[in-house]
Design a protein around this motif. Sequence first.
Motif, PDB file in Angstrom:
ATOM      1  N   GLU A  74       0.843  -1.275   0.051  1.00  0.00           N
ATOM      2  CA  GLU A  74       0.037  -0.100   0.029  1.00  0.00           C
ATOM      3  C   GLU A  74       0.901   1.331   0.120  1.00  0.00           C
ATOM      4  N   TRP A  75       0.900   2.144  -1.091  1.00  0.00           N
ATOM      5  CA  TRP A  75       1.605   3.090  -1.285  1.00  0.00           C
ATOM      6  C   TRP A  75       1.641   4.266  -0.076  1.00  0.00           C
ATOM      7  N   SER A  76       0.254   4.139   0.121  1.00  0.00           N
ATOM      8  CA  SER A  76      -0.281   5.174   1.166  1.00  0.00           C
ATOM      9  C   SER A  76       0.213   5.086   2.617  1.00  0.00           C
ATOM     10  N   ARG A  77       0.551   3.694   2.916  1.00  0.00           N
ATOM     11  CA  ARG A  77       1.042   3.543   4.097  1.00  0.00           C
ATOM     12  C   ARG A  77       2.435   3.809   4.136  1.00  0.00           C
ATOM     13  N   ILE A  78       3.183   3.412   2.833  1.00  0.00           N
ATOM     14  CA  ILE A  78       4.761   3.487   2.776  1.00  0.00           C
ATOM     15  C   ILE A  78       4.966   4.955   2.875  1.00  0.00           C
ATOM     16  N   GLU A  79       4.400   5.884   1.984  1.00  0.00           N
ATOM     17  CA  GLU A  79       4.677   7.228   1.829  1.00  0.00           C
ATOM     18  C   GLU A  79       3.323   7.904   2.212  1.00  0.00           C
ATOM     19  N   GLN A  84       8.016  11.459   2.897  1.00  0.00           N
ATOM     20  CA  GLN A  84       8.146  11.004   4.153  1.00  0.00           C
ATOM     21  C   GLN A  84       7.847   9.626   4.125  1.00  0.00           C
ATOM     22  N   PHE A  85       8.698   8.691   4.150  1.00  0.00           N
ATOM     23  CA  PHE A  85       8.525   7.107   4.264  1.00  0.00           C
ATOM     24  C   PHE A  85       8.658   6.802   5.809  1.00  0.00           C
ATOM     25  N   ASN A  86       7.531   5.668   5.890  1.00  0.00           N
ATOM     26  CA  ASN A  86       7.160   5.220   7.140  1.00  0.00           C
ATOM     27  C   ASN A  86       7.996   3.907   7.292  1.00  0.00           C
ATOM     28  N   GLN A  87       9.008   3.668   8.302  1.00  0.00           N
ATOM     29  CA  GLN A  87       9.933   2.700   8.318  1.00  0.00           C
ATOM     30  C   GLN A  87       8.894   1.447   8.660  1.00  0.00           C
ATOM     31  N   GLU A  88       7.899   2.007   9.598  1.00  0.00           N
ATOM     32  CA  GLU A  88       7.234   0.854  10.246  1.00  0.00           C
ATOM     33  C   GLU A  88       6.326  -0.040   9.214  1.00  0.00           C
ATOM     34  N   ALA A  89       5.727   0.681   8.123  1.00  0.00           N
ATOM     35  CA  ALA A  89       5.024  -0.053   6.992  1.00  0.00           C
ATOM     36  C   ALA A  89       6.202  -0.761   6.145  1.00  0.00           C
ATOM     37  N   ILE A  90       7.441  -0.323   6.066  1.00  0.00           N
ATOM     38  CA  ILE A  90       8.532  -1.106   5.443  1.00  0.00           C
ATOM     39  C   ILE A  90       8.733  -2.278   6.104  1.00  0.00           C
ATOM     40  N   ASP A  91       8.794  -2.348   7.411  1.00  0.00           N
ATOM     41  CA  ASP A  91       9.282  -3.253   8.167  1.00  0.00           C
ATOM     42  C   ASP A  91       8.012  -4.251   8.241  1.00  0.00           C
ATOM     43  N   HIS A  92       6.833  -3.898   8.234  1.00  0.00           N
ATOM     44  CA  HIS A  92       5.785  -4.803   8.190  1.00  0.00           C
ATOM     45  C   HIS A  92       5.684  -5.766   6.806  1.00  0.00           C
ATOM     46  N   TYR A  93       6.013  -4.838   5.565  1.00  0.00           N
ATOM     47  CA  TYR A  93       5.972  -5.653   4.383  1.00  0.00           C
ATOM     48  C   TYR A  93       7.218  -6.580   4.403  1.00  0.00           C
ATOM     49  N   ARG A  94       8.349  -6.216   4.879  1.00  0.00           N
ATOM     50  CA  ARG A  94       9.340  -7.047   5.389  1.00  0.00           C
ATOM     51  C   ARG A  94       8.968  -8.399   5.818  1.00  0.00           C
ATOM     52  N   ASP A  95       8.247  -8.279   6.810  1.00  0.00           N
ATOM     53  CA  ASP A  95       7.739  -9.437   7.736  1.00  0.00           C
ATOM     54  C   ASP A  95       6.777 -10.237   6.773  1.00  0.00           C
ATOM     55  N   VAL A  96       5.927  -9.716   5.861  1.00  0.00           N
ATOM     56  CA  VAL A  96       5.332 -10.450   5.071  1.00  0.00           C
ATOM     57  C   VAL A  96       6.136 -11.299   4.278  1.00  0.00           C
ATOM     58  N   LEU A  97       6.929 -10.663   3.482  1.00  0.00           N
ATOM     59  CA  LEU A  97       7.838 -11.603   2.866  1.00  0.00           C
ATOM     60  C   LEU A  97       8.666 -12.488   3.397  1.00  0.00           C
ATOM     61  N   SER A 116      -4.334   5.267  -3.882  1.00  0.00           N
ATOM     62  CA  SER A 116      -3.130   6.139  -4.255  1.00  0.00           C
ATOM     63  C   SER A 116      -3.020   6.959  -2.756  1.00  0.00           C
ATOM     64  N   PRO A 117      -2.097   7.348  -2.274  1.00  0.00           N
ATOM     65  CA  PRO A 117      -1.992   8.523  -1.541  1.00  0.00           C
ATOM     66  C   PRO A 117      -2.772   9.573  -1.491  1.00  0.00           C
ATOM     67  N   GLN A 118      -3.183  10.133  -0.321  1.00  0.00           N
ATOM     68  CA  GLN A 118      -4.289  11.266  -0.410  1.00  0.00           C
ATOM     69  C   GLN A 118      -3.361  12.452  -1.252  1.00  0.00           C
ATOM     70  N   TRP A 119      -2.096  12.594  -0.882  1.00  0.00           N
ATOM     71  CA  TRP A 119      -1.382  13.743  -1.115  1.00  0.00           C
ATOM     72  C   TRP A 119      -1.327  13.730  -2.795  1.00  0.00           C
ATOM     73  N   LEU A 120      -1.176  12.413  -3.196  1.00  0.00           N
ATOM     74  CA  LEU A 120      -0.611  12.487  -4.737  1.00  0.00           C
ATOM     75  C   LEU A 120      -2.032  13.067  -5.563  1.00  0.00           C
ATOM     76  N   ILE A 121      -3.118  12.618  -5.220  1.00  0.00           N
ATOM     77  CA  ILE A 121      -4.383  13.090  -5.505  1.00  0.00           C
ATOM     78  C   ILE A 121      -4.449  14.783  -5.496  1.00  0.00           C
ATOM     79  N   ARG A 122      -4.222  15.245  -4.266  1.00  0.00           N
ATOM     80  CA  ARG A 122      -4.170  16.636  -4.238  1.00  0.00           C
ATOM     81  C   ARG A 122      -2.977  17.546  -5.092  1.00  0.00           C
ATOM     82  N   ALA A 123      -2.032  16.632  -5.630  1.00  0.00           N
ATOM     83  CA  ALA A 123      -0.846  17.196  -6.360  1.00  0.00           C
ATOM     84  C   ALA A 123      -1.215  16.716  -7.551  1.00  0.00           C
ATOM     85  N   GLY A 124      -2.485  16.474  -8.314  1.00  0.00           N
ATOM     86  CA  GLY A 124      -2.800  16.235  -9.693  1.00  0.00           C
ATOM     87  C   GLY A 124      -3.058  15.027 -10.077  1.00  0.00           C
TER      88      GLY A 124
END
Length: 423
Positions: A74-79, A84-97, A116-124
């Motif tokens: 999920e892009w919106s979890r990771i960024e 601003q990247f969320n290390q907790e989300a990356i670590d979660h998906y590492r655990d899934v792998l 998509s992340p909400q910020w991406l939609i606001r950016a076009g």
Amino acid sequence: MTKRFPEGFYWGASTAAHQVEGNNIHSDFWLMEHLEGSIFQEPSGDAVDHYRLYREDIALMAKLGLNSYRFSFEWSRIEPEEGQFNQEAIDHYRDVLKACQEFNIMPIVTLHHFTSPQWLIRAGGWESEETPQRFARYCEHVMQQLGDAIPYVCTINEANISIGIAKIIKRHQAQETAQVGVNTGSMERMQQYYAALGKAFGLPPQEIHSFLGARSEKGLSIIFKAHEAARETIRRVSPQTKVGITLSLYDIQSLPGGEALAAQALQEEFLQFLPYLEGDDFFGVQNYTRYVYGPDGYIPPAADAEKTQMGNEFYPQGLESVIRYAYEHVKKPIIVTENGIATANDERRIAYIDQALQGVQACAADGIPVQGYMHWSLMDNFEWQLGFSKTFGLIAVDRSTQTRTPKPSAYHYGSIAKNNALL
């Protein structure tokens, strides 16, 4: 005679993060689900709590006999905020792998599956020239962190989906107009919803460009440019990972007089995108039914034809045709990344699986490099605007307790996978 599949065939099932994980609070869909007057039947909420129960679900896949799992990050979890990247989300998906590795499940990761992340939609959103670069930056971060555990990546799920959505909406509008005229109340509700949507995003409604929204030709090219940018980035930071994309493909057929319209549909929905796929390592086929064209255009399924909960004609034999014409044009290894049926009648799911796999086996027997089959879906889940009302899963979920119960179709499909052959 037993019909066997190629050695090393990938037997799996698919999910999408937003449909199973729950509480993807930074995504555009989460916002849209919670608006007053939302077009969503219900919000996703905890979904089927896969974010917490992923290990149990992967273990269950292995127990059933599957050896691969297609799922999305999920892009919106990771960024959650741009840059601003969320290390907790990356670590979660590492655990899934890691769980996939532990249970000998080969992961196929999708980096964007509709949300998509909400910020991406606001950016076009998906009409912005900056989106390919932003998507590639996200892919770079993910693959730098996790690429060594990802053998296959699908950059974007159903990159052509907006074409099919536009056609479906047009058909429904034509049917409603013919049957009951213009529904003023319905139009007012939609206007109110879009006004609320604009307020929530801080944009005029016509400038809100989610992935599944209305798409211009420019927007379509941006989606495929995002794929190209992501592929280039992934090759650079994780060269051992095989890169592909998935497209939604109907088995397009024609009756006498409908050949030109069918050819036009094939061009619009598939052939025009071939130049963007030339550098890919594999191609992800996604098919659920057929579309038939006559001299006057699309011909709906007959009134007495068997239909799924989605209103699609029950037509599993379409998968073979789609694999054949996809391979004819892409000349790359094929993975069936989605194929399945929404039904409450699990016997019909079993029949669908058997007929679809007969077609897959016939393609493989003819030398087409079909490498795997990912059934949609692993579990009953959140079907976007339709909420939890449609049951695609091999596994039923009691959402009051989040208890998983494999259906007979799960055991049947698992037996095929264990034997690597149609039973």
